[in-house]
Design an enzyme around this catalytic site. Structure first.
Site, short mmCIF file in Angstrom:
data_model
loop_
_atom_site.label_atom_id
_atom_site.label_comp_id
_atom_site.label_asym_id
_atom_site.label_seq_id
_atom_site.Cartn_x
_atom_site.Cartn_y
_atom_site.Cartn_z
N ASN A 101 14.32 -9.73 -25.75
CA ASN A 101 15.25 -10.73 -26.26
C ASN A 101 15.80 -11.56 -25.11
O ASN A 101 16.38 -11.02 -24.17
CB ASN A 101 16.39 -10.03 -27.01
CG ASN A 101 17.22 -11.01 -27.82
OD1 ASN A 101 17.63 -12.05 -27.33
ND2 ASN A 101 17.48 -10.66 -29.08
N GLU A 154 9.34 -13.21 -25.47
CA GLU A 154 9.13 -13.34 -26.91
C GLU A 154 9.55 -12.03 -27.57
O GLU A 154 9.18 -10.95 -27.09
CB GLU A 154 7.67 -13.66 -27.20
CG GLU A 154 7.24 -13.56 -28.66
CD GLU A 154 8.05 -14.43 -29.59
OE1 GLU A 154 8.59 -13.88 -30.58
OE2 GLU A 154 8.17 -15.64 -29.34
N SER A 173 13.19 -20.70 -31.59
CA SER A 173 13.53 -21.51 -32.77
C SER A 173 15.04 -21.50 -32.99
O SER A 173 15.54 -21.19 -34.08
CB SER A 173 12.79 -20.98 -34.01
OG SER A 173 11.41 -21.25 -33.91
N GLN A 177 9.92 -29.34 -41.24
CA GLN A 177 9.79 -29.48 -39.79
C GLN A 177 9.26 -30.89 -39.48
O GLN A 177 9.69 -31.84 -40.08
CB GLN A 177 8.89 -28.37 -39.21
CG GLN A 177 9.66 -27.25 -38.54
CD GLN A 177 10.35 -27.65 -37.24
OE1 GLN A 177 10.23 -28.77 -36.76
NE2 GLN A 177 11.10 -26.73 -36.67
N TYR A 232 14.44 -27.82 -24.05
CA TYR A 232 13.16 -28.34 -24.53
C TYR A 232 13.20 -28.66 -26.02
O TYR A 232 12.22 -28.46 -26.74
CB TYR A 232 11.99 -27.41 -24.18
CG TYR A 232 10.70 -28.22 -24.10
CD1 TYR A 232 10.35 -28.87 -22.93
CD2 TYR A 232 9.92 -28.42 -25.22
CE1 TYR A 232 9.22 -29.68 -22.88
CE2 TYR A 232 8.79 -29.23 -25.18
CZ TYR A 232 8.45 -29.85 -24.01
OH TYR A 232 7.34 -30.67 -23.97
N CYS A 291 -4.03 -36.31 -26.85
CA CYS A 291 -3.79 -36.87 -25.52
C CYS A 291 -2.73 -37.95 -25.64
O CYS A 291 -2.65 -38.65 -26.65
CB CYS A 291 -5.06 -37.40 -24.87
SG CYS A 291 -5.80 -38.84 -25.65
N GLY A 328 10.36 -21.72 -37.62
CA GLY A 328 11.29 -21.07 -38.52
C GLY A 328 10.73 -21.03 -39.92
O GLY A 328 9.96 -20.14 -40.27
N ARG A 377 3.34 -12.17 -31.99
CA ARG A 377 3.15 -13.50 -31.43
C ARG A 377 2.52 -13.43 -30.04
O ARG A 377 1.69 -14.25 -29.68
CB ARG A 377 4.49 -14.25 -31.37
CG ARG A 377 4.99 -14.68 -32.73
CD ARG A 377 6.28 -15.46 -32.62
NE ARG A 377 6.64 -16.06 -33.90
CZ ARG A 377 7.73 -16.80 -34.09
NH1 ARG A 377 8.56 -17.01 -33.08
NH2 ARG A 377 7.99 -17.32 -35.27
#
Length: 565
Positions: free
Chosen positions: A251, A205, A274, A139, A331, A419, A62, A210
């Site tokens: 969308n 997306e 986002s 963020q 997520y 990792c 964002g 992107r």
């Protein structure tokens, strides 16, 4: 004569053309590697290969920025360039506010971003401050200067998909497909993570730019023309047992409900748009991107209302997939919360990814350990990859990850690796990397950091600390203690943020970065920091009553007075 009157915050500059890239090699532009490292990593965050919108200082998520405005950026650069090794720079929401005398084992930079008194910790109040030039949304790794592009979340997403495959599909995702959305700075990791886990994926997306970037960097394999074409490709590749990632421009609030109506059955459903930031991060259904950005300025309340309504439809479709027996999980973008706020009362019926798949790792202090080669030479990363395999010789899963990462992951900005390793392993690796710098095996120092998404560094009731065993989801003492301990232990820079991942009012979290410059003094700091940092995660989960964490604490000799004292 220089004016002593501060410039009005609103008069500062948010847009500047041109490109920024961190210096490479061994030539210092600051006074030492302790200050050169944060300087290079700040610049690396704004590298066009790393940042989503570098001309606006936006790194990802964002409006997650590296500095509050360009004047602040310039002053941070100037301050780091002139900073001595017994001084500490303080950064308040992306603005350098002071340089103080400390000592050589203190952090060179202390950062606090986006922190608001809880009663005022809302997007509405934050956006007022932001518009006045008084705040910056950091963020997680944007304002803490340790972003490494989409690789930073690939392995965490991969581990999530692998564990979901183990739980739901007998350990194999061959012939299965994941439905998700969002190909931004973090969501862009999803298609590659699914491929590495053996699954096909359909990745929605709304911005073609992107998709183009993910195609160019090999994070996504191909783009479908429309939904019909996408479903034909998915059917073909799953039948052939191929793990191919497909992007679809559209969308999610329109396409997921359409798939529900058609009776389409993915094998796994999640989302990484986002959604945490309805004003800046989620395109409302039926709007063009241009309309969305224009109205964000002229009528922000209408944008937020429309975006949340669309999120409600998006989540209702996810709930329908779950009701059909398809594994569905959040997520970490707070889309369930946004949907609940517009009347989707059962939005939390599907779980978040941490309680569903990741928490046992957190109980052992396992999380996203990352490092960056300040030399800019990829060979330094390949040599450290080999060192990880040498020192953690019995972990075939980790070795497989490192092999796949070298083959499939394109470096963005300075070469880096991530990792997931835990308590005991992190300090061992950090000390080994420091010796490699000392011996000249590596061309320049390494910085070691992590995401704020880690076992002991975040309180986020809708994500990392969702459904804690003892009900302590919202207790935010833990990331504060983590930041304080990392400061006391001698991390090179330490950050304390609010609102990352899930938005204002929903999280507090901390980060640390430490430099391996090959000196004895660095080795002492590394040993402290890279033990204590993951140990706070084991402590936090042991305190909540998780047996795995209690066992780990006892095995590692942690002194936890109320647990084993």
């Amino acid at each position: 004569m220089t004016s002593t009157t501060p410039k009005s915050p609103a008069a500062f500059t948010r847009h500047r053309d041109g490109e920024i890239r961190a210096a490479r090699g061994t030539q210092l532009t600051a006074k030492s590697w302790m200050t050169e490292a944060p300087l290079r990593m700040l610049m690396n965050n704004l590298d066009p290969q790393v940042a989503e919108n570098p001309t606006e200082l936006v790194v990802y998520g964002g409006i997650g920025r590296a500095a509050r405005n360009w004047e602040c950026y310039d002053k941070i650069v100037e301050s780091l360039t002139n900073l001595n090794d017994d001084e500490t720079l303080l950064v308040q929401s992306g603005k350098p506010v002071g340089v103080f005398k400390t000592h050589s084992n203190a952090p060179r930079v202390l950062i606090a971003n986006s922190n608001l008194v809880p009663h005022w910790a809302t997007w509405e109040h934050f956006n007022e401050l932001d518009a006045k030039g008084l705040a910056m949304y950091g963020q997680m790794t944007a304002g803490s200067w340790i972003n490494i592009g989409s690789q930073g979340i690939v392995q965490g997403t991969y581990e999530t998909f692998v564990e979901a495959g183990r739980q739901h599909y007998n350990g194999s995702l061959k012939g299965k497909w994941v439905l998700t959305a969002g190909l931004g700075g973090m969501g862009g990791a999803q298609p590659l993570a699914a491929t590495l886990a053996g699954a096909c994926s359909l990745n929605i997306e709304c911005q073609q730019s992107r998709i183009d970037f993910r195609l160019a960097t090999r994070y996504v394999d191909e783009q479908a023309l429309d939904l019909d074409d996408a479903l034909v490709r998915i059917a073909k590749y799953t039948a052939e047992g191929k793990a191919i990632s497909i992007a679809l421009c559209g969308n999610a609030a329109e396409l997921l409900p359409e798939m529900v109506r058609r009776g389409v059955r993915p094998d796994m459903v999640t989302d990484q748009t986002s959604a945490h930031d309805p004003l800046n991060g989620y395109l409302p259904k039926g709007w063009t991107w241009e309309q969305y950005r224009d109205r964000a300025v002229t009528d922000p309340a209408a944008v937020v209302k429309a975006a949340k309504a669309s999120m409600g439809e998006h989540v209702e479709a996810m709930l329908a997939f779950q009701k059909a027996g398809i594994p569905t999980f959040d997520y970490g973008n707070n889309i369930r919360q946004m949907a609940k706020e517009v009347g989707v009362e059962n939005a939390f019926d599907f779980p978040g990814f941490v309680p569903a798949y990741i928490r046992p790792l957190f109980c052992r202090g396992v999380g996203p350990f990352r490092w960056v080669a300040l030399s800019g030479d990829a060979e330094d990363i390949y040599k450290t990859d080999a060192k990880v395999k040498e020192l953690i010789a019995d972990d075939a899963h980790l070795h497989n990850w490192l092999d796949m990462a070298r083959e499939r992951i394109s470096f963005q900005g300075l070469p880096a690796r991530i990792c997931w390793v835990g308590l005991g392993q992190r300090a061992k690796l950090g000390l080994a990397f420091n010796e490699m710098v000392r011996s000249g095996e590596l061309k320049a120092p390494i910085v070691i950091g992590r995401d704020h998404l880690d076992s002991g560094s975040v309180s986020s009731p809708n994500r990392e600390t969702e459904s804690m065993k003892d009900g302590s989801d919202a207790v935010s003492d833990w990331p504060l203690l983590n930041a304080l301990l990392n400061t006391a232990s001698g991390a090179t820079w330490v950050s304390l943020h609010h609102g990352g991942g899930v938005g204002m009012g929903f999280s507090q979290h901390s980060g640390m970065v430490i430099v391996c410059d090959g000196t004895d003094e660095a080795a002492e700091r590394i040993a402290r920091v890279l033990h204590n940092d993951p140990a706070t995660g084991v402590m936090r989960h042991a305190d909540a009553g998780y047996d795995i964490a209690i066992d780990c604490a006892n095995e590692q000799g942690l002194n936890l007075p109320m647990i084993n004292g």
